[in-house]
Design an enzyme around this catalytic site. Structure first.
Site, short mmCIF file in Angstrom:
data_model
loop_
_atom_site.label_atom_id
_atom_site.label_comp_id
_atom_site.label_asym_id
_atom_site.label_seq_id
_atom_site.Cartn_x
_atom_site.Cartn_y
_atom_site.Cartn_z
N SER A 120 12.02 1.62 7.78
CA SER A 120 11.64 0.22 7.85
C SER A 120 12.40 -0.44 8.99
CB SER A 120 11.94 -0.50 6.54
OG SER A 120 11.66 -1.88 6.63
N ARG A 121 11.95 -1.62 9.41
CA ARG A 121 12.68 -2.35 10.44
C ARG A 121 13.96 -2.96 9.87
NH1 ARG A 121 7.40 -5.25 13.22
NH2 ARG A 121 6.85 -3.51 14.59
N ILE A 150 0.83 -1.20 0.00
CA ILE A 150 0.00 0.00 0.00
C ILE A 150 0.86 1.25 0.00
CG2 ILE A 150 -0.27 0.12 2.50
CD1 ILE A 150 -3.35 0.75 0.81
N ALA A 151 2.02 1.18 0.67
CA ALA A 151 2.95 2.30 0.67
C ALA A 151 3.48 2.57 -0.73
CB ALA A 151 4.11 2.03 1.63
N LYS A 175 -5.91 3.29 6.98
CA LYS A 175 -7.14 2.78 7.60
C LYS A 175 -7.02 1.27 7.86
CE LYS A 175 -8.29 0.49 3.89
NZ LYS A 175 -8.25 -1.01 3.93
#
Length: 325
Positions: free
Chosen positions: A37-38, A16-17, A98
Site C-alpha cells: 500500500s502507499r 475489492i481486495a 477489471k
C-alpha cells in the site's frame, strides 16, 4: 499441480481486495505472502486482518519482494496501468482488476509489456470464470437453445452518489460503463463475440461521466444485444439469452450467479445450481495459479485477445456517449 504453492501479493488493500483475499482460503495452494500500500499502516492492517506474512509501505517494495509469485492489482481503474507495469518489470505474474486499464492503448501496451517480459497477465473479469457462466457458455455452444438471437442484460446501482464519489470522478475512470457496464458487455462478448454495429446513448453527470447508459449491439447474421448500466437506480441486474429453440435466464446478480434456468418449448424448465463458498473470486485465482504453475502466459478462459476486444468496444461506446477520462 494444485498442491504446489503460489505466493500471492495484494496491491491496493481496499474493498475489492478484501473480498478477493477472503476467497483465497478456498484456493488450494494459495499462500498469503504480502500486501503493498502507499501507507504502511494500511498494508499492516490488511495483512493482519487476512493473515498475510508481510506488509510493504509502497507498491515498489511489494513488486520487488522475492517471495511473491503473483500480484493482484486492486487499485482504482486509473492506476491499474502504472501498477501493472511496475509489477511486470519486476518479473511478477499479474492479475489486474477489471477494467484492466482506462482505454485500449494502455491495455495494448500492458499486454505487449507482459509478452516481452515473458510473464503471466490476466484481467480479473471474475464473471467469465464463474462455474455457472461457464456452463451457460457450454450449453449455448452445444446448441441447447439453438441460434442465439438476442441478449438482454442490465446492471444498475441505487444512487444518488455525491459529486465527490469515485463513481463521478473522471480522473478515476468514474461512471457506470467501466464499473458496471463491463459485465453485460463481457457476457455478450462471451456468447456472441465482437459486434458488427454499436450504438450507445448516455446521460452524463456535471463532471462528465455516464450515469445512465444504453447500448445496442448488432451481430451478423442478425443477433442483437440490448444492455443498460446506471449509477442512479437499482435495476433488476439480471440477464436473458434468447435463442431459436429456447432461452437461458440468469437471475439477479447475473455477474456472480449460483444458478440459472434453461427454458425450452414443450419441456419443463431446467434449473442448474452451483453451490460454492465465499463471494466467487476463488475461481479466477485458481485459474491464475493453474496457468502460472503450467508456465502459461495467458489464460485460455480470459485471454489477452478477449481483453483487447472488449476494451475496443468500451472505447467505441465512450466515444459515442462523449465520455473522456
Amino acid at each position: 499441480m494444485t498442491e504446489q504453492k503460489v505466493r500471492w501479493g495484494i496491491l491496493g488493500p481496499g474493498g475489492i481486495a478484501a473480498s478477493f483475499a477472503a476467497d483465497l482460503q478456498f484456493v488450494p495452494g494459495a499462500e498469503l505472502a504480502a500486501v503493498g500500500s502507499r501507507r504502511v499502516e494500511s498494508a499492516k492492517a490488511f495483512a493482519e486482518r487476512f493473515g498475510f506474512a508481510r506488509a510493504h509501505g509502497s507498491y515498489a517494495d511489494l513488486a520487488a519482494d522475492p517471495d511473491v509469485d503473483v500480484i493482484y492489482i486492486a487499485t482504482p481503474h486509473a492506476f491499474h496501468a502504472e501498477a501493472a507495469h511496475l509489477c511486470i518489470e519486476a518479473g511478477k505474474s499479474v492479475l489486474v482488476e477489471k477494467p484492466i486499464t482506462l482505454d485500449l492503448p494502455d491495455a495494448a501496451r500492458l499486454v505487449a509489456a507482459a509478452r516481452e517480459k515473458g510473464v503471466f497477465l490476466m484481467e480479473a473479469m471474475w464473471m467469465r470464470l464463474n462455474p455457472a457462466v461457464r456452463k451457460v457458455a457450454e450449453l449455448v455452444e452445444d446448441g441447447a437453445i439453438g441460434w442465439v438471437s438476442a441478449i438482454h442484460a442490465d446492471f444498475g446501482l441505487q444512487g444518488p452518489f455525491d459529486a465527490g464519489h469515485r463513481l463521478r470522478d473522471p480522473q478515476l475512470g468514474g461512471g457506470a460503463l467501466l464499473d458496471l457496464g463491463v459485465y453485460p458487455i463481457n457476457l455478450v462478448h462471451l456468447i456472441l463475440g465482437t459486434p458488427a454495429v454499436v450504438h450507445a446513448w448516455a446521460h452524463l453527470t456535471p463532471e462528465g461521466v455516464d450515469e445512465n447508459t444504453g447500448v445496442l449491439l448488432g451481430y451478423q447474421p442478425g443477433a442483437v444485444a440490448a444492455l443498460t448500466c446506471s449509477i442512479n437506480g437499482e435495476s433488476r441486474n439480471n440477464a436473458t439469452i434468447t435463442g431459436t429453440d429456447g432461452r437461458i435466464e440468469l437471475p439477479e446478480g447475473f455477474f456472480v450467479p449460483r444458478s440459472f434456468v434453461l427454458r425450452r418449448p414443450g419441456r419443463e424448465p431446467e434449473t442448474f445450481e452451483f453451490d460454492f463458498p465465499g463471494s466467487g473470486y476463488q475461481f479466477e485465482a485458481a485459474e491464475v495459479q493453474r496457468c502460472v504453475l503450467a508456465g502459461e502466459l495467458e489464460s485460455p478462459l480470459m485471454p489477452h485477445a478477449t481483453t483487447l476486444e472488449v476494451m475496443t468496444l468500451l472505447d467505441t461506446i465512450r466515444e459515442e456517449i462523449g465520455v473522456a477520462y
